[in-house]
Design a protein around this motif. Structure first.
Motif: not given
Ligand code: FE
Length: 194
Positions: A40-46, A82-89
């Protein structure tokens, strides 16, 4: 003298790196997409309501309720992306608060049912608690505030599959799995940049 094969090898490696970098494949391989987001697309947590019961500056701890507290033991874990799930915090702060098994919040200076955890170098967090009871008219839920210096903080709530959650966003509802005496659930979080 450099062999012809080695030169060919270097050309191939360079071409592969160029293609992978250009397509964003390198990032995709570095951090696998979370299970809940695969395909699925990686959406920011609502976001969801903070509600009236938040108390700031809860202590950092792994268990919101001490061992032996009445209720079904529950472990929630996940990754902060991170946005788009490209990386992590790494070092994101996950601030959580909830009602006990009877649907009651604690307002003492003991911060029972309240606590903060930090994500590790892989963006992973985990805390132990009990399954929150419902207090009318709310379905069982856990409140979250997730923050990181490079991200826009999000205040939201986590709900559990199988309950009447009143039409909350799908991304905020997780299934729980039985693991011996414990229930476990995964709540992956995606933050937007500041
Ligand atoms: Fe609440």
């Amino acid at each position: 003298m450099v062999s012809r094969y080695r030169i060919l090898g270097m050309v191939w490696l360079g071409l592969l790196a160029f293609l992978a970098g250009g397509c964003g494949l390198l990032e995709a391989f570095t951090v696998p997409a979370p299970d809940s987001l695969t395909g699925e697309a990686c959406f920011s947590t609502p976001a969801d309501m903070e509600g009236p019961y938040y108390i700031p500056d809860a202590p950092f701890k792994d268990a919101l309720y001490p061992e032996g507290t009445p209720g079904q033991r529950l472990v929630i874990s996940g990754t902060v992306y991170t946005a788009g799930c490209a990386n992590v915090y790494a070092d994101a702060v996950v601030d959580v608060w909830q009602a006990n098994a009877n649907g009651e919040y604690d307002f003492s200076d003991q911060f029972i049912g309240r606590g903060r955890v930090k994500t590790d170098a892989n963006g992973h967090y985990q805390f132990e608690t009990v399954v929150p009871g419902l207090y009318e008219p709310r379905p069982p839920h856990i409140h979250f505030k997730i923050s990181h210096p490079d991200a826009a903080a999000v205040t939201t709530q986590l709900y559990f599959a199988g309950n009447d959650n009143g039409g909350v966003a799908d991304a905020l509802v997780i299934p729980l799995q039985q693991d011996g005496d414990t229930l476990r659930g995964t709540f992956d979080i995606v933050l937007s940049p500041r």
